[in-house]
Write a protein that holds these residues in place. Structure first.
Motif, mmCIF file in Angstrom:
data_model
loop_
_atom_site.group_PDB
_atom_site.id
_atom_site.type_symbol
_atom_site.label_atom_id
_atom_site.label_comp_id
_atom_site.label_asym_id
_atom_site.label_seq_id
_atom_site.Cartn_x
_atom_site.Cartn_y
_atom_site.Cartn_z
ATOM 1 N N MET A 65 0.528 -1.303 0.154
ATOM 2 C CA MET A 65 0.081 -0.144 0.090
ATOM 3 C C MET A 65 0.574 1.409 0.346
ATOM 4 O O MET A 65 0.599 2.532 -0.933
ATOM 5 C CB MET A 65 -0.885 -0.171 1.544
ATOM 6 N N ALA A 66 1.890 1.228 0.830
ATOM 7 C CA ALA A 66 3.292 2.312 0.626
ATOM 8 C C ALA A 66 3.589 2.652 -0.307
ATOM 9 O O ALA A 66 3.659 3.901 -0.576
ATOM 10 C CB ALA A 66 3.761 1.639 1.610
ATOM 11 N N ILE A 67 3.838 1.682 -1.388
ATOM 12 C CA ILE A 67 4.112 2.338 -2.487
ATOM 13 C C ILE A 67 2.919 2.417 -3.698
ATOM 14 O O ILE A 67 3.369 2.371 -4.908
ATOM 15 C CB ILE A 67 5.152 0.688 -3.099
ATOM 16 N N ARG A 68 1.973 2.111 -3.123
ATOM 17 C CA ARG A 68 0.846 2.755 -3.812
ATOM 18 C C ARG A 68 0.249 1.727 -4.948
ATOM 19 O O ARG A 68 -0.573 1.941 -5.896
ATOM 20 C CB ARG A 68 1.054 4.006 -4.899
ATOM 21 N N VAL A 69 0.291 0.192 -4.172
ATOM 22 C CA VAL A 69 -0.520 -0.220 -5.306
ATOM 23 C C VAL A 69 -1.816 -0.056 -4.309
ATOM 24 O O VAL A 69 -2.104 0.186 -3.677
ATOM 25 C CB VAL A 69 -0.084 -1.539 -4.321
ATOM 26 N N PRO A 70 -3.256 -0.741 -5.586
ATOM 27 C CA PRO A 70 -3.853 -0.255 -4.921
ATOM 28 C C PRO A 70 -4.770 -0.761 -3.873
ATOM 29 O O PRO A 70 -4.586 -2.367 -3.817
ATOM 30 C CB PRO A 70 -5.516 -0.563 -6.419
ATOM 31 N N ILE A 71 -5.442 -0.637 -2.683
ATOM 32 C CA ILE A 71 -5.844 -1.727 -1.703
ATOM 33 C C ILE A 71 -6.299 -2.457 -1.900
ATOM 34 O O ILE A 71 -5.509 -3.205 -0.918
ATOM 35 C CB ILE A 71 -6.549 -0.468 -0.835
ATOM 36 N N ILE A 97 -8.543 3.034 -4.855
ATOM 37 C CA ILE A 97 -8.051 3.710 -4.123
ATOM 38 C C ILE A 97 -6.864 3.037 -3.695
ATOM 39 O O ILE A 97 -6.528 2.242 -3.410
ATOM 40 C CB ILE A 97 -9.074 3.878 -3.372
ATOM 41 N N VAL A 98 -5.789 4.269 -3.473
ATOM 42 C CA VAL A 98 -4.266 4.262 -2.916
ATOM 43 C C VAL A 98 -4.214 5.362 -1.623
ATOM 44 O O VAL A 98 -4.294 6.344 -1.841
ATOM 45 C CB VAL A 98 -3.634 4.341 -4.492
ATOM 46 N N VAL A 99 -2.747 5.297 -1.235
ATOM 47 C CA VAL A 99 -2.426 5.752 -0.777
ATOM 48 C C VAL A 99 -1.369 6.567 -1.559
ATOM 49 O O VAL A 99 -0.041 5.782 -1.751
ATOM 50 C CB VAL A 99 -1.704 4.538 0.909
ATOM 51 N N PHE A 147 3.099 8.592 0.689
ATOM 52 C CA PHE A 147 4.252 8.199 0.735
ATOM 53 C C PHE A 147 4.987 8.375 -0.774
ATOM 54 O O PHE A 147 6.501 9.019 -1.350
ATOM 55 C CB PHE A 147 4.784 6.703 1.000
#
Lengths: 436, 189
Positions: A18-24, B83-85, B88
């Motif tokens: 998630m932190a590297i922007r893989v969709p949740i 939805i993404v974070v 970072f």
């Protein structure tokens, strides 16, 4: 490696993805698949991958979500939310800090049309903040109010996050909705009281700004006031009296929104079409993550993480309140970078068995966790609502100013949270009297 | 207004994908309208005539819900609305952003392929046995099983197109991805 280690590795890997922007949703599904294949075997992993997407979605309880989303989009696209702020201004004209108090009131009503806090904050930021700045309001107060008031949406029904909580914890959704009403109202009242007290003590924060309108403009503004309360009362009333199940209330609410829009002559084919399409897309976005969470829940169960986690916390203390405090801390930390529905879906599989062990009332905990998740949206360093307000204003007010403004609201929120923990009746009284 | 920057679909977009994603989302919208009307009609029949519509629960769960959930997937990928974070990610140097995006592609396409494959097998099996749901009424449900492989495979195709852009047009991929990336908020909900 034992199954517990695999479970823990999966959690860490999931967070890293998630932190590297893989969709949740993709992070949850892929890690669940790999984890289950590792703990049991590849066949079991394929089995879960082929059964859960269908069986999880094909449930009646979840169908309340698309219905309430549809109701919200019809309300928003047909412009029911547009005049709300002006109407609220008129209503609170005589109060110190009236623009800020009006924003809180508008946000509370907005919640009927919006399942999401950041969306509420974004919309109100564009409407209310420029007015407040024009009236020489302290920028921190103006923006902090909007960032914090946006969080009212999830407590005041209908609330998407509560439906998801109800489905994952097997808690009835009707009582959950009803339970959120008073805590939501309490939060709005406390926010307003805090604003009024601060402005009384330091009038420079919010110079008085009375709105004077011609009688016909005034009448027009008041006409914007009834649609959303009508929706809330219709939905909540239907559920409280047991006339409707949540899904039915959502469908009737959507129809009610269409009828209201039609009487206000703001209904068009475009409005209907946009609402249907957006509601379908949002449903798919939320449910894709929920499918991932349902798979993750299986992995957690198989790898005995919940038991491990319970043991860890119970070793520390088996006092209900300390456990709630510890869970609160976890939620507040996750709230720094994850959006509430994501946090709820990620943590419930792990936390739920512990709650059941300690015989914590699941309706009460539902309200507490929603409140916590909402506080996480405005706390530094990464409160999402604060960023949304900052972006909506095109960076006109710096982040640090907004965080400074939000601090007062976070303190107020913590006070409300303390009340909710100390007096469970605030949450449980209303569902108690309607259950009979 | 700089249209080449803010408008989606991006330049040199294959029109067929745009049509596909839109048509599927539109079909989900239509189904959603039927779902709401069906439920309202059921409520009305229940209270006015004491005769609820038989099988409402089964049709809502097994048909409307399945369609509304899986048909818009291609659209979600097309408009980059998952939805993404990205708090970072935004701070990463360029090489790390590229590496993250490469991993994301591998996982997203891998997940969609796996979902397509497993749901296809499930749909074939359901069709073969003529799957029904036993509730208040017997409902034939096997046709709805096909919504999953259709939805997953179309989303997969869209992602493969994005992958091709990523691999072949290095200049463009970043703007293509960043514009649509959500801040973690739900699209307008």
């Amino acid at each position: 490696m034992d199954r517990l280690d695999i479970g823990l590795i999966s959690i860490v890997a999931c967070m890293a993805l998630m932190a590297i922007r893989v969709p949740i949703g993709v992070a949850l599904i892929s890690m669940s698949f790999i984890g289950i294949a590792w703990v049991i075997n590849l066949n079991a992993a394929w089995g879960i991958l082929s059964s859960i997407p269908y069986s999880f979605i094909a449930t009646w309880e979840l169908s309340a979500i698309p219905m309430f989303l549809l109701m919200g989009y019809v309300a928003a696209w047909s412009g029911m939310t547009k005049g709300l702020f002006t109407a609220m201004r008129l209503l609170f004209n005589w109060i110190p800090g009236n623009l800020a108090v009006a924003s809180v009131g508008a946000a509370a009503l907005f919640s009927a049309a919006s399942g999401s806090s950041p969306a509420t904050s974004a919309a109100l930021a564009r409407i209310a903040v420029p007015e407040m700045l024009k009236s020489k309001y302290d920028p921190a107060l103006a923006t902090g109010t909007i960032a914090a008031a946006g969080t009212l949406g999830s407590l005041i029904p209908p609330s998407i996050i509560m439906i998801i909580y109800g489905v994952f914890t097997n808690t009835e959704i009707g009582p959950l909705f009803v339970a959120g009403f008073l805590p939501g109202l309490l939060t709005a009242v406390c926010f307003s009281a805090m604003i009024i007290i601060r402005v009384k003590a330091k009038p420079a924060l919010a110079p008085s700004s009375k709105l004077t309108l011609a009688p016909e403009e005034r009448a027009a503004a008041y006409r914007d006031l009834w649609p959303l309360p009508t929706l809330i009362i219709g939905v909540l009333g239907g559920i409280m009296t047991g006339v409707f199940s949540p899904t039915e209330a959502g469908a009737v609410g959507a129809l009610l929104a269409v009828l209201i829009a039609a009487t206000r002559r703001s209904l068009s084919a475009t409005v209907l079409w946009q609402s249907l399409r957006d509601a379908a897309i949002s449903t798919a976005v939320i449910f894709f993550i929920a499918i991932g969470a349902a798979m993750f829940q299986r992995l957690m169960g198989i790898s005995q993480i919940p038991a491990f986690f319970s043991g860890l916390i119970l070793d520390f203390s088996d006092n209900k309140y300390i456990v709630i405090l510890l869970i609160s801390l976890i939620y507040l930390v996750l709230g720094c970078f994850l959006e509430p529905i994501g946090i709820m879906l990620l943590t419930l599989p792990i936390v739920l068995p512990l709650l059941i062990d300690l015989e914590i009332d699941l309706i009460w905990f539902g309200i507490l966790s929603v409140k916590l998740l909402e506080i996480g949206l405005v706390t530094p360093p990464l409160g999402l609502n604060v960023y949304v307000v900052n972006t909506s204003l095109g960076g006109r007010v710096p982040l640090t100013t907004i965080f400074r403004g939000v601090t007062w609201f976070v303190v107020t929120d913590l006070f409300v949270l303390l009340m909710l923990v100390s007096f469970p009746q605030i949450s449980l009284w209303l569902p108690g009297i309607t259950a009979k | 207004m700089n249209h080449s920057h803010s408008s989606m679909p991006p330049p040199a977009t294959p029109r067929s994908l745009d049509v596909l994603a839109n048509a599927m989302a539109a079909s989900a919208g239509v189904v959603l309208a039927f779902m709401a009307l069906h439920i309202v009609a059921d409520v009305g029949m229940k209270y006015v005539f004491h005769a609820p519509i038989v099988g409402t629960l089964e049709v809502v769960s097994h048909y409307y819900m399945i369609f509304v959930t899986f048909m818009p997937l291609a659209m979600i990928e097309w408009k980059r609305e998952s939805i993404v974070v990205d708090v970072f990610y935004k701070t990463f140097p360029r090489w790390l952003r590229m590496a993250s995006t490469a991993i994301t592609f591998a996982l997203v396409i891998g997940v969609y392929c796996a979902l397509t494959y497993s749901s296809l097998l499930a749909a074939l099996h359901a069709t073969e046995i003529g799957e029904i749901a036993m509730g208040s009424a017997m409902t034939v449900i096997w046709p709805s099983r096909w919504a999953l492989p259709i939805g997953f495979s179309c989303a997969c195709i869209v992602m493969i197109w994005y992958l091709i852009v990523f691999l072949t047009r290095n200049e463009e991929w970043e703007s293509l991805f960043d514009e649509r990336a959500g801040s973690g908020e739900f699209p307008g909900a």
